[in-house]
Design an enzyme around this catalytic site. Structure first.
Site, PDB file in Angstrom:
ATOM      1  N   GLU A 262       5.567  11.108   3.598  1.00 47.75           N
ATOM      2  CA  GLU A 262       5.341   9.694   3.944  1.00 47.75           C
ATOM      3  C   GLU A 262       4.828   9.045   2.664  1.00 47.75           C
ATOM      4  OE1 GLU A 262       3.699   6.475   4.494  1.00 47.75           O
ATOM      5  OE2 GLU A 262       2.193   7.458   5.771  1.00 47.75           O
ATOM      6  N   CYS A 296       0.060   1.640   2.968  1.00 50.14           N
ATOM      7  CA  CYS A 296       1.467   1.755   2.560  1.00 50.14           C
ATOM      8  C   CYS A 296       2.365   0.833   3.372  1.00 50.14           C
ATOM      9  CB  CYS A 296       1.928   3.204   2.630  1.00 50.14           C
ATOM     10  SG  CYS A 296       1.500   3.976   4.170  1.00 50.14           S
ATOM     11  N   GLU A 394       4.443  -1.220  -5.681  1.00 47.01           N
ATOM     12  CA  GLU A 394       3.327  -1.419  -4.755  1.00 47.01           C
ATOM     13  C   GLU A 394       2.116  -1.925  -5.541  1.00 47.01           C
ATOM     14  OE1 GLU A 394       3.006   2.573  -2.909  1.00 47.01           O
ATOM     15  OE2 GLU A 394       2.682   1.443  -1.082  1.00 47.01           O
TER      16      GLU A 394
END
Ligand code: ADP
Length: 490
Positions: A262, A296, A394
């Site tokens: 993940e 996330c 990110e």
């Protein structure tokens, strides 16, 4: 609450003597080395945790291997009872756990309490789901055969977890593994070590059989070398960056070790002209500023329809001006510090890069220099273009780029224009538009008028470079099971 008071209240861990939890015992690192944990709210040394060596990791894996036959031989009900006992302890110590989370990685206390609740929900769900590991019978091609499929635990599994949800990521991985009958070794993120060791104390209080859950803290490389090179470990479940995910895929090749990943995300948050703007603003703020943008699935790119851009932006900015910044342990704080100096530098560099390439800061934009600690102001950017770092990497911080669009085809194409595919959000009051957009978005999780889609009973995970495998729901337990086909001639 002051840091000193929070420290006095801790009973689950002794900050002056932190040890790994291996085979039901508390152990220093083999060579007694430690790593330092810095309190992000004041930049002071909080504690030193063991820096486990490869041989410590080996000991933990051996302990899990020894525990596996007995643990996997229990009934699902018996294993479920252990999980529920652990759940009850998490809830009993929720205040203390939340304070440790807050001290260690900066999360504001209210959100840390929410995380404890979420962590406990995985234990509840998988205590039950373990009872539903159903097999199959298959019609045979001849009358003297009977065909069955049974499901069995995969064996010893390792979990490598991140610091941004230092408790709920543990139970999201360990609860299904344990319910399936696997024995486990956990390596938490460095900045999640105190929470993991407090969790280990609860494992001890819940009287889990020794070796079923082992927790080793420390720098990742040598621990993960042992995890990937030791054939006893049959599966690794990882949550963290896409960069490290790629390293682990390479490491897993030698033994074809099973892996679920993940990884990072770059979520678009789309607000159509027919959305309830008030709700869209609240949703965007929750998604963007929860955990100071260090999730996330947080909104990375906020796309707002041309017709409502002014209304949305004004309301958004007026709301974030009210957010209070400070230590996560203090009453009423909504924005805590970022986790460390390098997180702060990354956020600053994204803002700087955007401004250099033509973006405008309409709110915030600076480190909070007045306070000691890794604080960054909630920030809003407009005039953002696709060549800016913030649009592809990110940010993992409290920066919201607002972009305008005119039609549905364009915004879907822009939203999908990323290597990531974890989460996306859509706000609209038009049902048809909601469903068609959700179907067209290339992401594993879609929030329709919903900024908090993650729950224990639903599958969580991404596509593209956000990884593979799902956690949560019945899919989450399948990761820890092998299917065995049995053909019986009668
Ligand atoms: P972040 O950038 O958010 O800290 P990372 O991917 O670096 O995310 O960290 C997530 C987890 O991966 C942590 O437990 C960290 O210790 C671990 N990790 C980091 N580097 C490696 C590596 N080379 N091998 C295995 N695990 C690693």
């Amino acid at each position: 609450m002051k840091v000193e008071n929070a420290l006095k209240e801790l009973s689950l861990i002794n900050l002056d003597d932190l040890r790994c939890f291996i085979n039901g015992e508390w152990k220093k690192a083999e060579d007694c080395s430690t790593i330092e944990i810095i309190n992000p709210s004041n930049e002071e040394l909080l504690a030193k945790v063991p820096n486990a060596s490869r041989s410590d990791a080996n000991e933990a894996i051996e302990a899990a291997a020894n525990a596996f036959p007995k643990w996997s031989g229990l009934t699902a009900n018996e294993r479920g009872s252990f999980l529920l006992k652990l759940r009850d302890l998490l809830l009993k110590y929720e205040q203390e756990l939340a304070s440790i989370i807050s001290l260690e990685m900066g999360k504001v206390k209210g959100q840390a309490l929410g995380e404890v609740q979420q962590a406990s929900s995985f234990l509840t769900w998988y205590a039950e789901e373990g009872r539903r590991i159903y097999g199959e019978t298959i019609p045979a091609s001849s009358s003297n055969k009977r065909l069955f499929v049974i499901k069995q635990p995969i064996g010893v599994v390792a979990a490598i977890t991140p610091w941004n949800f230092p408790l709920s990521m543990l139970t999201r991985k360990l609860a299904p593994a344990l319910a399936a009958g696997c024995a486990t070794i956990l390596k938490p993120a460095e900045q999640g070590s105190l929470t993991a060791l407090a969790f280990a104390k609860l494992v001890e209080l819940a009287k889990f059989p020794q070796g079923v859950i082992n927790i080793v803290t420390g720098m990742p490389e040598s621990i993960s070398d042992e995890i990937f090179e030791n054939p006893i470990v049959k599966k690794v479940s990882f949550t963290g960056s896409t960069r490290v995910g790629r390293i682990l895929v390479k490491k897993s090749a030698q033994q074809l070790k099973k892996l679920s990943l993940e990884l990072g995300g770059h979520a678009p948050f789309i607000v159509f002209e027919d959305a309830d703007i008030q709700k869209a603003v609240e949703g965007a703020i929750e998604s963007k500023y929860r955990n100071v943008g260090q999730t996330c699935i947080c909104a990375n790119r906020i796309y707002v329809h041309e017709k409502v851009k002014q209304e949305f932006t004004e309301l958004f900015v007026s709301r974030i001006k009210q957010l209070s910044i400070g230590s996560g342990l203090d009453e009423g704080i909504e924005i805590g510090p970022l986790v460390n100096e390098s997180a702060l530098n990354k956020v600053s560099s994204h803002v700087k890069d955007s401004v250099e390439k033509g973006a405008t800061i309409i709110q915030g934009g600076e480190r909070c220099f007045k306070k000691k600690g890794y604080y960054f102001e909630p920030t809003v950017l407009t005039g953002v273009t696709n060549d800016m770092l913030i649009m592809s990497e990110e940010t993992f911080g409290p920066v919201a780029p607002i972009i305008h669009f005119n039609n549905i085809e364009d915004v879907i194409a822009e939203a999908n224009n990323t290597d990531y595919g974890l989460a996306a959000y859509v706000y609209t009051s038009n049902m048809e538009k909601a469903v068609r957009t959700a179907e067209a978005l290339q992401f594993g999780i879609i929030g329709l008028n919903d900024s908090s889609p993650a729950v224990a009973q639903a599958p969580f995970g991404g596509i593209k470079q956000s990884g593979f495998g799902r956690e949560g729901g019945h899919q989450g337990i399948a990761n820890f099971l092998e299917e065995k086909f049995i053909s019986l001639k009668v």
